[in-house]
Design an enzyme around this catalytic site. Sequence first.
Site, PDB file in Angstrom:
ATOM      1  CE  LYS A  15      -2.422  -0.432   3.760  1.00 49.34           C
ATOM      2  NZ  LYS A  15      -1.854  -1.679   4.267  1.00 49.34           N
ATOM      3  NE  ARG A  86      -4.704   1.860  11.290  1.00 51.47           N
ATOM      4  CZ  ARG A  86      -3.595   1.236  10.888  1.00 51.47           C
ATOM      5  NH1 ARG A  86      -3.546  -0.072  10.886  1.00 51.47           N
ATOM      6  NH2 ARG A  86      -2.557   1.927  10.470  1.00 51.47           N
ATOM      7  NE  ARG A 120       9.964  -4.145   7.259  1.00 50.37           N
ATOM      8  CZ  ARG A 120       9.016  -3.342   7.716  1.00 50.37           C
ATOM      9  NH1 ARG A 120       8.675  -2.269   7.033  1.00 50.37           N
ATOM     10  NH2 ARG A 120       8.394  -3.616   8.854  1.00 50.37           N
ATOM     11  NE  ARG A 153      11.100  -2.723  12.232  1.00 49.98           N
ATOM     12  CZ  ARG A 153      10.499  -1.752  11.568  1.00 49.98           C
ATOM     13  NH1 ARG A 153      11.153  -0.659  11.266  1.00 49.98           N
ATOM     14  NH2 ARG A 153       9.237  -1.853  11.205  1.00 49.98           N
ATOM     15  NE  ARG A 164       2.846  -5.959  11.261  1.00 49.12           N
ATOM     16  CZ  ARG A 164       3.735  -5.493  10.390  1.00 49.12           C
ATOM     17  NH1 ARG A 164       4.916  -6.074  10.275  1.00 49.12           N
ATOM     18  NH2 ARG A 164       3.448  -4.462   9.624  1.00 49.12           N
TER      19      ARG A 164
END
Length: 207
Positions: A15, A86, A120, A153, A164
């Site tokens: 996004k 959301r 990532r 991370r 998530r």
Amino acid sequence: MSHRILLLGAPGAGKGTQSKKLAEEYDLEHVTTGDALRANKDMETEYGTPRSFMEAGELVPDPVVNEIVEAALAEADGFVLDGYPRNLDQAEYLSEITDLDAVIYLDVDEDVLVDRLTGRRVCDECGANYHVDFQPPEEPGVCDECGGDLIQREDDQEDTARERLEVYRENTEPVIEHFRDEGVLVEVDGEGTPNEVFDEITDVVES
């Protein structure tokens, strides 16, 4: 003409990347909830200012977020909205305050999302972002910018990534259904290269 575009998609769907490209292509405001809240930290609402919640480390309640987003959209001549709504209450509120020209859902398979999220790497010195598959550094584990160490991370570890996505699904499925019921939702396959996905999105916007 200026466009009013809402981009929906799970974490890792792309996004942010696509919103930035759209904002540049059509000269639109890129409105994200986080930026809008930071820009209006001290805006008075009947529930208090966003700053009071942010500094306490609490989630900013829906009515405050709604007011901030409404203010950000009112100032924009055209916009790409990313990261809001959301949940269903926010989606219903958004439908009341603005007419959207396009609601685009980036559809990406969960395993692909997990690969994107877990791949990532971030430089622990300068914060530069890399991805082991899509944007690897020249030397594995070393930042091209400053030579710092690249780390994964905690957010990007597989268990956390799947968690998530689960939270996202619970909250945002009803949002997607809301816009589908309104007949305005267009699904775009988000699994191509960023340029392929962008071409599909611009086709939707221009139709």
